[in-house]
Design a protein around this motif. Structure first.
Motif, mmCIF file in Angstrom:
data_model
loop_
_atom_site.group_PDB
_atom_site.id
_atom_site.type_symbol
_atom_site.label_atom_id
_atom_site.label_comp_id
_atom_site.label_asym_id
_atom_site.label_seq_id
_atom_site.Cartn_x
_atom_site.Cartn_y
_atom_site.Cartn_z
ATOM 1 N N ASP A 1 67.128 51.272 27.434
ATOM 2 C CA ASP A 1 68.021 50.555 28.338
ATOM 3 C C ASP A 1 69.466 50.565 27.836
ATOM 4 O O ASP A 1 70.408 50.452 28.634
ATOM 5 C CB ASP A 1 67.524 49.116 28.500
ATOM 6 N N ASP A 2 69.652 50.738 26.518
ATOM 7 C CA ASP A 2 71.007 50.724 25.962
ATOM 8 C C ASP A 2 71.813 51.968 26.332
ATOM 9 O O ASP A 2 73.037 51.985 26.155
ATOM 10 C CB ASP A 2 70.951 50.591 24.436
ATOM 11 N N THR A 3 71.160 53.018 26.807
ATOM 12 C CA THR A 3 71.893 54.231 27.183
ATOM 13 C C THR A 3 72.551 54.122 28.554
ATOM 14 O O THR A 3 73.275 55.031 28.966
ATOM 15 C CB THR A 3 70.949 55.445 27.178
ATOM 16 N N GLY A 4 72.274 53.028 29.269
ATOM 17 C CA GLY A 4 72.928 52.831 30.555
ATOM 18 C C GLY A 4 72.027 52.997 31.757
ATOM 19 O O GLY A 4 72.487 52.927 32.894
ATOM 20 N N ASP B 1 64.798 40.186 21.238
ATOM 21 C CA ASP B 1 64.419 40.188 22.652
ATOM 22 C C ASP B 1 63.150 41.009 22.827
ATOM 23 O O ASP B 1 63.154 42.227 22.658
ATOM 24 C CB ASP B 1 65.549 40.764 23.506
ATOM 25 N N PHE B 2 62.045 40.307 23.175
ATOM 26 C CA PHE B 2 60.749 40.980 23.310
ATOM 27 C C PHE B 2 60.472 41.422 24.739
ATOM 28 O O PHE B 2 59.333 41.745 25.073
ATOM 29 C CB PHE B 2 59.612 40.064 22.826
ATOM 30 N N LYS B 3 61.478 41.468 25.581
ATOM 31 C CA LYS B 3 61.268 41.908 26.952
ATOM 32 C C LYS B 3 60.870 43.382 26.977
ATOM 33 O O LYS B 3 61.330 44.174 26.159
ATOM 34 C CB LYS B 3 62.539 41.704 27.776
ATOM 35 N N ALA B 4 60.034 43.725 27.942
ATOM 36 C CA ALA B 4 59.582 45.121 28.046
ATOM 37 C C ALA B 4 60.748 46.061 28.306
ATOM 38 O O ALA B 4 60.740 47.211 27.865
ATOM 39 C CB ALA B 4 58.535 45.251 29.153
ATOM 40 N N SER B 5 61.774 45.560 29.008
ATOM 41 C CA SER B 5 62.922 46.411 29.317
ATOM 42 C C SER B 5 63.794 46.681 28.089
ATOM 43 O O SER B 5 64.628 47.583 28.109
ATOM 44 C CB SER B 5 63.779 45.757 30.409
ATOM 45 N N LYS B 6 63.584 45.914 27.012
ATOM 46 C CA LYS B 6 64.384 46.093 25.803
ATOM 47 C C LYS B 6 63.650 46.896 24.727
ATOM 48 O O LYS B 6 64.203 47.156 23.659
ATOM 49 C CB LYS B 6 64.786 44.723 25.238
ATOM 50 N N TYR C 1 76.052 51.954 24.919
ATOM 51 C CA TYR C 1 75.030 52.071 23.877
ATOM 52 C C TYR C 1 74.831 50.747 23.139
ATOM 53 O O TYR C 1 74.607 50.709 21.924
ATOM 54 C CB TYR C 1 75.381 53.188 22.895
ATOM 55 N N ALA C 2 74.957 49.643 23.878
ATOM 56 C CA ALA C 2 74.762 48.269 23.377
ATOM 57 C C ALA C 2 75.817 47.849 22.358
ATOM 58 O O ALA C 2 75.643 46.840 21.674
ATOM 59 C CB ALA C 2 73.367 48.117 22.779
ATOM 60 N N VAL C 3 76.925 48.575 22.266
ATOM 61 C CA VAL C 3 78.024 48.213 21.361
ATOM 62 C C VAL C 3 79.215 47.792 22.209
ATOM 63 O O VAL C 3 79.679 48.549 23.078
ATOM 64 C CB VAL C 3 78.403 49.392 20.446
#
Length: 334
Positions: free
Chosen positions: A311-314, A277-282, A235-237
């Motif tokens: 994306d942070d959920t994996g 981060d302005f990426k579409a995936s983020k 979760y990005a942590v």
């Protein structure tokens, strides 16, 4: 000729007589020295001045208080059960499922100021024969928003929201003996989200609004190290840390309206764009939709769905869930 003149003289004589009689009829009569007695009027009369006295009336005091608060509570309970005999040849699995929903909303409006607090609690479980029990729904969501009206449709707002879950979540798999096993992947405050936002809100009608959070901060909490399961980050942590802070631009749109008689459509879309981060995936997207149809005073049917890209959920794919339920519903005040 003499006869013609005599006729004219006779006509003039008659006309003068009629005129004289008319003048006599309209001559006023002097009644000063005449003893004339008028008949007394049968209607009562009063002599002298009229005296009026003021009457003191006790003022009526209405003990009424103005309330600027409006609250509403919705409670829903759904139950699903299936049972098959041992010799049932059509196939099937004995199962029981139960789900509950609590939606509480309080709204304060006075002059140009308003405050809205909404709580959504959802939980559901299913147990199939010879399988471990599993969650079908689990969510805690609490949103608070204070706003000040700038114009007819624009507001300046500040909000804070909290989101997590009640129970533990697992990933399931079969071992070498075919037995079902589970691995812990989430629980209360693992993850948990706290989001603060300041910006402008566009609300042209009562049932639709869009928040533009130019200044948004989100804290992601992971307070249980067991959910890492050997991973360095979930979760990005990062492992060893308790939370992560992000600054972002956020858009939240909400729709809530009765589209048909006894049929309500409620939707909420949230987009979270990190400044780092302005990426579409983020960019995170979440869409919640609930269509509820009232059957009678105590029963309704509902179709709910969630689309999530985070994306942070994996996973970098769109996640989806859908639930169709028939159950009991209670609304306060009615």
């Amino acid at each position: 000729m003499k006869n013609f003149l005599a006729a004219i003289a006779l006509i003039l004589s008659l006309c003068s007589t009629q005129l004289y009689a008319q003048e006599i009829d309209t001559i006023p009569i002097n009644t000063k020295d005449l003893n004339i007695k008028l008949k007394r009027s049968p209607l009562p009369s009063r002599q002298g001045p009229l005296n009026f006295e003021p009457v003191k009336i006790k003022p009526l005091i209405v003990n009424a208080k103005i309330s600027y608060w409006k609250t509403r509570t919705n409670i829903g309970i759904n139950l699903n059960q299936a049972q098959f005999s041992d010799n049932w040849k059509g196939g099937g699995t004995n199962s029981i499922a139960v789900g509950g929903l609590l939606n509480w909303k309080a709204e304060y409006n006075k002059n140009s100021y308003s405050y809205v607090s909404e709580v959504v609690l959802q939980y559901g479980k299913i147990k199939n024969k010879d399988q471990l029990q599993k969650k079908t729904n689990d969510r805690i969501f609490w949103d608070n928003k204070a706003s000040f009206q700038l114009s007819k449709s624009w507001y300046f707002f500040g909000s804070i929201s909290f989101e997590s879950q009640f129970d533990r979540g697992f990933r399931y798999y079969r071992d070498g003996q075919g037995e079902e096993q589970k691995v812990l992947i989430s629980r209360f405050m693992a993850p948990g989200y706290l989001t603060e936002s300041v910006g402008f809100e566009y609300k042209p009608v009562k049932y639709f609004s869009t928040r533009i959070g130019t200044g948004t901060a989100r804290q992601t909490f992971v307070l249980d190290s067991m959910v890492y399961d050997g991973k360095k980050e979930v979760y990005a942590v990062e492992k060893g840390k308790k939370f992560k802070n992000e600054l972002a631009f956020q858009i939240v749109s909400a729709f809530d309206k009765d589209i048909f008689t006894n049929t309500n459509l409620k939707a909420r879309y949230a987009m979270f764009i990190p400044y780092k981060d302005f990426k579409a995936s983020k960019i995170d997207h979440r869409l919640d939709v609930a269509l509820t149809a009232k059957i009678n005073r105590f029963m309704n049917t509902s179709l709910t769905g969630v689309l999530l890209f985070d994306d942070d959920t994996g996973t970098n794919k769109i996640q989806a869930s859908q639930t169709l339920a028939l159950g009991f519903a209670f609304t306060f005040p009615r």
